[in-house]
Enzyme design. Structure first.
Site, PDB file in Angstrom:
ATOM      1  N   THR A   1       0.829  -1.212   0.000  1.00 17.93           N
ATOM      2  CA  THR A   1       0.000   0.000   0.000  1.00 17.93           C
ATOM      3  C   THR A   1       0.860   1.256   0.000  1.00 17.93           C
ATOM      4  OG1 THR A   1      -1.860  -1.104   1.045  1.00 17.93           O
ATOM      5  CG2 THR A   1      -1.716   1.263   1.384  1.00 17.93           C
TER       6      THR A   1
ATOM      7  N   THR B   1       1.573  -4.317   4.269  1.00 18.87           N
ATOM      8  CA  THR B   1       1.387  -4.636   5.694  1.00 18.87           C
ATOM      9  C   THR B   1       0.870  -6.061   5.917  1.00 18.87           C
ATOM     10  OG1 THR B   1      -0.881  -3.784   5.691  1.00 18.87           O
ATOM     11  CG2 THR B   1       0.863  -2.241   6.311  1.00 18.87           C
ATOM     12  N   ASP B   2       0.220  -6.639   4.886  1.00 20.82           N
ATOM     13  CA  ASP B   2      -0.550  -7.861   5.142  1.00 20.82           C
ATOM     14  C   ASP B   2       0.286  -9.074   5.519  1.00 20.82           C
ATOM     15  OD1 ASP B   2      -2.987  -6.642   4.959  1.00 20.82           O
ATOM     16  OD2 ASP B   2      -3.317  -7.130   2.855  1.00 20.82           O
TER      17      ASP B   2
HETATM   18  C1  SIN Z   1      -1.102  -2.993   2.771  1.00 14.18           C
HETATM   19  O1  SIN Z   1       0.054  -2.774   2.439  1.00 14.18           O
HETATM   20  O2  SIN Z   1      -1.614  -2.401   3.759  1.00 14.18           O
HETATM   21  C2  SIN Z   1      -2.019  -3.963   2.066  1.00 14.18           C
HETATM   22  C3  SIN Z   1      -1.495  -4.463   0.790  1.00 14.18           C
HETATM   23  C4  SIN Z   1      -0.235  -5.288   0.944  1.00 14.18           C
HETATM   24  O3  SIN Z   1      -0.051  -5.940   1.968  1.00 14.18           O
HETATM   25  O4  SIN Z   1       0.552  -5.288  -0.015  1.00 14.18           O
END
Ligand code: SIN
Length: 320
Positions: free
Chosen positions: A12, A91-92
Site C-alpha cells: 500500500t 502490511t498484510d
Molecule cells: C497494505 O500494504 O496495507 C495492504 C497491501 C499489501 O499488503 O501489499
C-alpha cells in the site's frame, strides 16, 4: 556518511488510486520506490541507494520472492559501505517476511521493514513519514537484526503482529512491546539492548539451504474452533493415501486459549502425527502464548504466532 540501501517490494505504501483520497479502492504496488522517496525532502541529502526488487500486493508473497529478497539483503549486508537497509513492503504479510529474514539472515546490521496503511494517493498518506523514520532507524550503528517501523514505533521481527485492518497504527508487539519510537528523526530506545541474537556477519547455513530450495516444506495452518470435526485434516490424510504429495510435512494448529484443541480436531491431528506429520500448537489469541507443557504430545510454538510458527517449522524441516 554511511550508505543505506532501500529495497522496494510494493504494498500500500506504493499504492495508487484514480480517486484521490480513496483509502480502500486502490491498487497496491504501483509507484516505484524512488518516486516515493522523491516526495520526502529530508532524504535528498542522505547517502541512499535504491533497488526495486518487485511490485506486489503482499497478500501474494511467495517463496520465490522471499529467496530473491534474502539474496539481495545478504548481498548489501556484506558491503562495508552499507550501514543498514530499508525494505518497503505491504502490511498484510510484513510480519512473515520480517520473521523469515531474521531467521535466515541473522543480520549484523539494521534491516528495517516499513509500510503504510494509506496509499500514496491518500489525502494524508502515512507512507512518507514511515519511510523517513525507517531510514533513520536503519542508520542506528548499534542496532542489529530485523525490525519493523510503522506509525512512529519500532518492533522486533519476532514479536510484531498486524492487529488492525484499517488504522494507521496497525502493528503491535504483544506482551514484549515495541523496542523504540522515532521522534523528529531521533530514535528513542525503551530497552538497553539493541542487538538481536548473537549474530554472525554474512550468510548462514540456512541461507544457503533456502537459496538452493525450490519450495519450503509444506506446512499448513488449521484453526481449532467450536463445532469443528477435524474434517479438513482428515481430508488431507485421505487425499494423501491416494497421492503422498498431499501430505503436509507439518501442521500448525491455531488453538484456543492456552493451546487447547477441540477433541475431534485433536484426534485428527494425532492421526496426522502417526503418519509422520509434525504438529505444533500456537494460540489464536491476539496476546499471550501457549505455556510449554512437556506432557502434551503436541509441541507448543515457543511463543510464536500461527503464521510465524508455520515458517519456523518449515525452515526447521528444510534444514533437517
Ligand atoms: C497494505 O500494504 O496495507 C495492504 C497491501 C499489501 O499488503 O501489499
Amino acid at each position: 556518511m554511511q550508505r543505506r540501501v532501500i529495497l522496494g517490494t510494493g504494498g500500500t505504501i506504493a499504492g495508487r488510486s484514480d480517486r484521490q483520497g480513496d483509502n480502500v479502492g486502490y491498487v497496491a504496488g504501483e509507484v516505484r520506490v524512488e518516486d516515493l522517496m522523491a516526495r520526502i525532502p529530508a532524504l535528498s541529502d542522505m547517502s541512499l541507494e535504491v533497488e526495486q526488487v518487485d511490485q506486489i500486493d503482499s497478500k501474494d508473497m511467495h517463496f520465490g520472492l522471499w529467496k530473491r529478497l534474502a539474496e539481495r539483503v545478504a548481498h548489501h549486508l556484506a558491503r562495508e559501505d552499507v550501514a543498514g537497509l530499508v525494505i518497503t513492503h505491504g502490511t498484510d504479510t510484513l510480519e512473515e517476511t520480517a520473521y523469515f529474514l531474521e531467521k535466515v539472515l541473522r543480520p549484523n546490521k539494521p534491516v528495517v521493514l516499513t509500510c503504510a496503511m494509506r496509499p500514496s494517493t491518500a489525502l494524508v498518506p502515512d507512507g512518507p513519514q514511515n519511510l523517513l523514520d525507517a531510514v533513520n532507524v536503519a542508520g542506528c550503528v548499534d542496532l542489529s537484526g530485523v525490525v519493523v517501523v510503522c506509525a512512529g514505533m519500532v518492533h522486533r521481527a519476532e514479536h510484531v503482529v498486524k492487529v488492525h485492518s484499517y488504522r494507521v497504527d496497525a502493528f503491535d508487539s504483544g506482551d514484549a512491546g515495541p523496542v523504540a519510537c522515532v521522534e523528529e528523526g531521533e530514535v528513542r530506545w525503551f530497552h538497553s539492548s539493541r542487538r538481536g541474537s548473537a549474530y554472525a556477519a554474512g550468510g548462514t547455513a540456512l541461507l544457503e539451504q533456502v537459496l538452493s530450495a525450490d519450495a519450503l516444506p509444506r506446512v499448513d495452518i488449521v484453526t481449532s474452533h467450536a463445532d469443528t470435526d477435524g474434517g479438513l485434516v482428515r481430508a488431507l490424510l485421505a487425499a494423501s493415501a491416494v497421492d503422498a504429495a498431499h501430505l503436509p510435512r507439518g501442521l500448525v494448529v491455531a488453538a484456543t486459549g492456552n493451546g487447547t484443541v477441540h477433541r475431534d480436531l485433536e484426534a485428527a491431528l494425532r492421526e496426522a502425527q502417526l503418519r509422520g506429520v509434525r504438529v505444533i500448537r500456537s494460540t489464536r489469541c491476539a496476546r499471550g502464548r501457549v505455556i510449554p507443557d512437556a506432557k502434551n504430545p503436541l509441541r507448543d510454538s515457543a511463543g510464536l504466532s500461527p503464521v510465524k510458527a508455520r515458517l519456523a517449522l518449515a525452515l526447521d524441516l528444510l534444514s533437517e
